[in-house]
Design a protein around this motif. Structure first.
Motif, PDB file in Angstrom:
ATOM      1  N   LYS A  51       0.912  -1.146  -0.119  1.00  0.00           N
ATOM      2  CA  LYS A  51       0.091  -0.077   0.038  1.00  0.00           C
ATOM      3  C   LYS A  51       0.927   1.319  -0.132  1.00  0.00           C
ATOM      4  O   LYS A  51       2.080   1.367   0.651  1.00  0.00           O
ATOM      5  CB  LYS A  51      -0.877   0.037   1.230  1.00  0.00           C
ATOM      6  N   MET A  52       0.316   2.510  -0.672  1.00  0.00           N
ATOM      7  CA  MET A  52       0.833   3.622  -0.481  1.00  0.00           C
ATOM      8  C   MET A  52       0.181   4.366   0.555  1.00  0.00           C
ATOM      9  O   MET A  52      -1.026   4.397   0.685  1.00  0.00           O
ATOM     10  CB  MET A  52       0.793   4.607  -1.978  1.00  0.00           C
ATOM     11  N   VAL A  53       0.869   4.936   1.547  1.00  0.00           N
ATOM     12  CA  VAL A  53       0.131   5.588   2.609  1.00  0.00           C
ATOM     13  C   VAL A  53       0.782   7.009   2.886  1.00  0.00           C
ATOM     14  O   VAL A  53       2.065   7.280   2.571  1.00  0.00           O
ATOM     15  CB  VAL A  53       0.266   4.860   3.894  1.00  0.00           C
ATOM     16  N   ASN A  54       0.055   8.008   3.592  1.00  0.00           N
ATOM     17  CA  ASN A  54       0.739   9.386   3.826  1.00  0.00           C
ATOM     18  C   ASN A  54       0.331   9.359   5.386  1.00  0.00           C
ATOM     19  O   ASN A  54      -0.153   8.708   5.974  1.00  0.00           O
ATOM     20  CB  ASN A  54      -0.346  10.446   3.018  1.00  0.00           C
ATOM     21  N   ALA A  55       1.168  10.598   5.960  1.00  0.00           N
ATOM     22  CA  ALA A  55       1.122  10.577   7.226  1.00  0.00           C
ATOM     23  C   ALA A  55       0.126  11.400   7.859  1.00  0.00           C
ATOM     24  O   ALA A  55      -0.460  12.195   7.004  1.00  0.00           O
ATOM     25  CB  ALA A  55       2.741  11.288   7.757  1.00  0.00           C
ATOM     26  N   ASP A  56      -0.392  11.105   9.031  1.00  0.00           N
ATOM     27  CA  ASP A  56      -1.305  12.025   9.446  1.00  0.00           C
ATOM     28  C   ASP A  56      -0.667  13.319  10.255  1.00  0.00           C
ATOM     29  O   ASP A  56       0.488  13.533  10.111  1.00  0.00           O
ATOM     30  CB  ASP A  56      -2.341  11.211  10.709  1.00  0.00           C
ATOM     31  N   ALA A  57      -1.429  13.920  11.019  1.00  0.00           N
ATOM     32  CA  ALA A  57      -0.859  15.251  11.249  1.00  0.00           C
ATOM     33  C   ALA A  57      -0.018  14.971  12.548  1.00  0.00           C
ATOM     34  O   ALA A  57       1.137  15.773  12.524  1.00  0.00           O
ATOM     35  CB  ALA A  57      -1.897  15.978  12.080  1.00  0.00           C
ATOM     36  N   SER A  58       0.103  13.860  13.027  1.00  0.00           N
ATOM     37  CA  SER A  58       1.152  13.355  14.146  1.00  0.00           C
ATOM     38  C   SER A  58       2.372  12.908  13.694  1.00  0.00           C
ATOM     39  O   SER A  58       3.128  12.211  14.380  1.00  0.00           O
ATOM     40  CB  SER A  58       0.407  12.798  15.386  1.00  0.00           C
ATOM     41  N   GLY A  59       2.300  12.369  12.269  1.00  0.00           N
ATOM     42  CA  GLY A  59       3.447  11.854  11.868  1.00  0.00           C
ATOM     43  C   GLY A  59       3.239  10.226  11.733  1.00  0.00           C
ATOM     44  O   GLY A  59       4.250   9.503  11.733  1.00  0.00           O
ATOM     45  N   ASN A  60       1.946   9.777  12.230  1.00  0.00           N
ATOM     46  CA  ASN A  60       1.783   8.433  11.989  1.00  0.00           C
ATOM     47  C   ASN A  60       1.492   7.784  10.692  1.00  0.00           C
ATOM     48  O   ASN A  60       0.612   8.714  10.061  1.00  0.00           O
ATOM     49  CB  ASN A  60       1.063   7.990  13.278  1.00  0.00           C
ATOM     50  N   TYR A  61       1.572   6.653  10.244  1.00  0.00           N
ATOM     51  CA  TYR A  61       1.165   6.039   8.974  1.00  0.00           C
ATOM     52  C   TYR A  61       0.110   4.843   9.537  1.00  0.00           C
ATOM     53  O   TYR A  61       0.686   3.965  10.054  1.00  0.00           O
ATOM     54  CB  TYR A  61       2.163   5.587   7.979  1.00  0.00           C
ATOM     55  N   ARG A  62      -0.950   4.751   9.100  1.00  0.00           N
ATOM     56  CA  ARG A  62      -1.942   3.970   9.163  1.00  0.00           C
ATOM     57  C   ARG A  62      -2.531   2.924   8.198  1.00  0.00           C
ATOM     58  O   ARG A  62      -2.906   3.557   7.003  1.00  0.00           O
ATOM     59  CB  ARG A  62      -3.103   4.282  10.124  1.00  0.00           C
ATOM     60  N   ILE A  63      -2.562   1.587   8.313  1.00  0.00           N
ATOM     61  CA  ILE A  63      -3.062   0.833   7.423  1.00  0.00           C
ATOM     62  C   ILE A  63      -4.076  -0.034   7.814  1.00  0.00           C
ATOM     63  O   ILE A  63      -4.088  -0.805   8.947  1.00  0.00           O
ATOM     64  CB  ILE A  63      -1.921  -0.238   6.509  1.00  0.00           C
ATOM     65  N   ALA A  64      -5.414  -0.043   7.267  1.00  0.00           N
ATOM     66  CA  ALA A  64      -6.376  -1.102   7.682  1.00  0.00           C
ATOM     67  C   ALA A  64      -6.202  -2.432   7.174  1.00  0.00           C
ATOM     68  O   ALA A  64      -5.758  -2.401   5.922  1.00  0.00           O
ATOM     69  CB  ALA A  64      -7.647  -0.436   7.209  1.00  0.00           C
ATOM     70  N   LEU A  65      -6.366  -3.352   7.910  1.00  0.00           N
ATOM     71  CA  LEU A  65      -6.048  -4.743   7.650  1.00  0.00           C
ATOM     72  C   LEU A  65      -7.299  -5.273   7.585  1.00  0.00           C
ATOM     73  O   LEU A  65      -8.286  -5.184   8.136  1.00  0.00           O
ATOM     74  CB  LEU A  65      -5.184  -5.479   8.881  1.00  0.00           C
ATOM     75  N   THR A  66      -7.449  -6.192   6.356  1.00  0.00           N
ATOM     76  CA  THR A  66      -8.640  -7.174   6.088  1.00  0.00           C
ATOM     77  C   THR A  66      -8.599  -8.112   6.942  1.00  0.00           C
ATOM     78  O   THR A  66      -9.596  -8.738   7.349  1.00  0.00           O
ATOM     79  CB  THR A  66      -8.494  -7.311   4.598  1.00  0.00           C
ATOM     80  N   GLU A  67      -7.528  -8.805   7.451  1.00  0.00           N
ATOM     81  CA  GLU A  67      -7.377  -9.885   8.388  1.00  0.00           C
ATOM     82  C   GLU A  67      -6.165  -9.586   9.159  1.00  0.00           C
ATOM     83  O   GLU A  67      -5.245  -9.132   8.821  1.00  0.00           O
ATOM     84  CB  GLU A  67      -7.359 -11.018   7.534  1.00  0.00           C
ATOM     85  N   PRO A  68      -6.125  -9.930  10.587  1.00  0.00           N
ATOM     86  CA  PRO A  68      -4.986  -9.985  11.269  1.00  0.00           C
ATOM     87  C   PRO A  68      -3.806 -10.838  10.885  1.00  0.00           C
ATOM     88  O   PRO A  68      -3.925 -11.563  10.136  1.00  0.00           O
ATOM     89  CB  PRO A  68      -5.737 -10.586  12.687  1.00  0.00           C
ATOM     90  N   LEU A  69      -2.870  -9.995  11.192  1.00  0.00           N
ATOM     91  CA  LEU A  69      -1.432 -10.504  10.736  1.00  0.00           C
ATOM     92  C   LEU A  69      -1.190 -11.641  11.721  1.00  0.00           C
ATOM     93  O   LEU A  69      -1.218 -11.450  13.167  1.00  0.00           O
ATOM     94  CB  LEU A  69      -0.420  -9.506  10.729  1.00  0.00           C
ATOM     95  N   GLN A  70      -0.935 -12.768  11.208  1.00  0.00           N
ATOM     96  CA  GLN A  70      -0.475 -14.150  12.005  1.00  0.00           C
ATOM     97  C   GLN A  70       0.813 -14.439  11.381  1.00  0.00           C
ATOM     98  O   GLN A  70       0.772 -14.829  10.232  1.00  0.00           O
ATOM     99  CB  GLN A  70      -1.533 -15.201  11.826  1.00  0.00           C
ATOM    100  N   GLY A  71       1.786 -14.964  12.393  1.00  0.00           N
ATOM    101  CA  GLY A  71       3.180 -15.777  11.951  1.00  0.00           C
ATOM    102  C   GLY A  71       4.135 -14.921  11.488  1.00  0.00           C
ATOM    103  O   GLY A  71       4.078 -13.349  11.672  1.00  0.00           O
ATOM    104  N   PRO A  72       4.981 -15.101  10.769  1.00  0.00           N
ATOM    105  CA  PRO A  72       6.472 -14.468  10.344  1.00  0.00           C
ATOM    106  C   PRO A  72       5.961 -13.691   9.213  1.00  0.00           C
ATOM    107  O   PRO A  72       5.366 -14.118   8.013  1.00  0.00           O
ATOM    108  CB  PRO A  72       7.274 -15.484  10.110  1.00  0.00           C
ATOM    109  N   TRP A  73       6.541 -12.426   9.308  1.00  0.00           N
ATOM    110  CA  TRP A  73       6.339 -11.370   8.121  1.00  0.00           C
ATOM    111  C   TRP A  73       7.489 -10.722   7.902  1.00  0.00           C
ATOM    112  O   TRP A  73       8.282 -10.530   8.861  1.00  0.00           O
ATOM    113  CB  TRP A  73       5.321 -10.381   8.327  1.00  0.00           C
ATOM    114  N   TYR A  74       7.952 -10.229   6.577  1.00  0.00           N
ATOM    115  CA  TYR A  74       9.058  -9.350   6.364  1.00  0.00           C
ATOM    116  C   TYR A  74       8.114  -8.100   5.990  1.00  0.00           C
ATOM    117  O   TYR A  74       7.409  -8.019   5.071  1.00  0.00           O
ATOM    118  CB  TYR A  74       9.838  -9.752   5.066  1.00  0.00           C
ATOM    119  N   ILE A  75       8.630  -6.981   6.551  1.00  0.00           N
ATOM    120  CA  ILE A  75       8.080  -5.726   6.505  1.00  0.00           C
ATOM    121  C   ILE A  75       9.203  -4.756   5.941  1.00  0.00           C
ATOM    122  O   ILE A  75      10.324  -4.835   6.023  1.00  0.00           O
ATOM    123  CB  ILE A  75       7.711  -5.098   7.781  1.00  0.00           C
TER     124      ILE A  75
END
Length: 163
Positions: free
Chosen positions: A108-132
């Motif tokens: 996803k492409m995301v922009n920062a909010d006013a406090s400098g945080n980036y939020r992504i809505a997840l369709t399902e919870p993250l489970q297990g090992p991930w590379y970010i």
């Protein structure tokens, strides 16, 4: 008086043994054809050459003193970016890659909010090992890290040097 062969136990027992093997193999084949795992990339040589480019982008993030923390819950993932020497919070391309299930990958492409945080809505919870991986929209720098979800602690994403 002798019974005909089709009324005796042993012929049916001997026919049932290979019959169960055929049924089990058809079930196994259908199971694996529906749940394929894509571990090997077809363009592995091109991806291998791209590793060097990734390292220069990670080093650039270190030069600019950029780092980030990731917090994730059931509904969203939140990145807090320490922008270092950047003048403003840039647009980021965020990539979550699952270790074995390519169809679960998120980009996803995301922009920062006013406090400098980036939020992504997840369709399902993250489970297990991930590379970010976090990339600047123009591709000049990148941060990455590995995480095992669910995680109660924030995960730090680095450039090329680990602190």
């Amino acid at each position: 008086m002798i019974k005909p062969w089709y009324k005796q136990f042993w012929p049916w027992f001997l026919i049932a043994l290979p019959g169960t093997v055929v049924v089990a193999s058809l079930f196994t084949f259908s199971l694996f054809s529906k749940n394929q795992v894509s571990l090997v990339a077809e363009d592995y040589y091109k991806q291998g050459k791209g590793i060097n480019q990734d390292l220069t982008r990670l080093r650039k993030a270190d030069e600019l003193n950029i780092s980030a923390f990731l917090s994730a819950d059931q509904e969203k993932a939140t990145f807090s970016l320490d922008k270092g020497e950047l003048t403003q919070f840039p647009t980021l391309r965020v990539t979550f890659q699952h270790r074995t299930l390519a169809d679960k990958d998120i980009e996803k492409m995301v922009n920062a909010d006013a406090s400098g945080n980036y939020r992504i809505a997840l369709t399902e919870p993250l489970q297990g090992p991930w590379y970010i991986e976090l990339n600047a929209f123009d591709g000049t720098w990148a941060l990455n890290g590995r995480a095992n979800f669910p995680s109660s602690d924030p995960i730090k994403l680095y450039g090329s040097s680990k602190e």
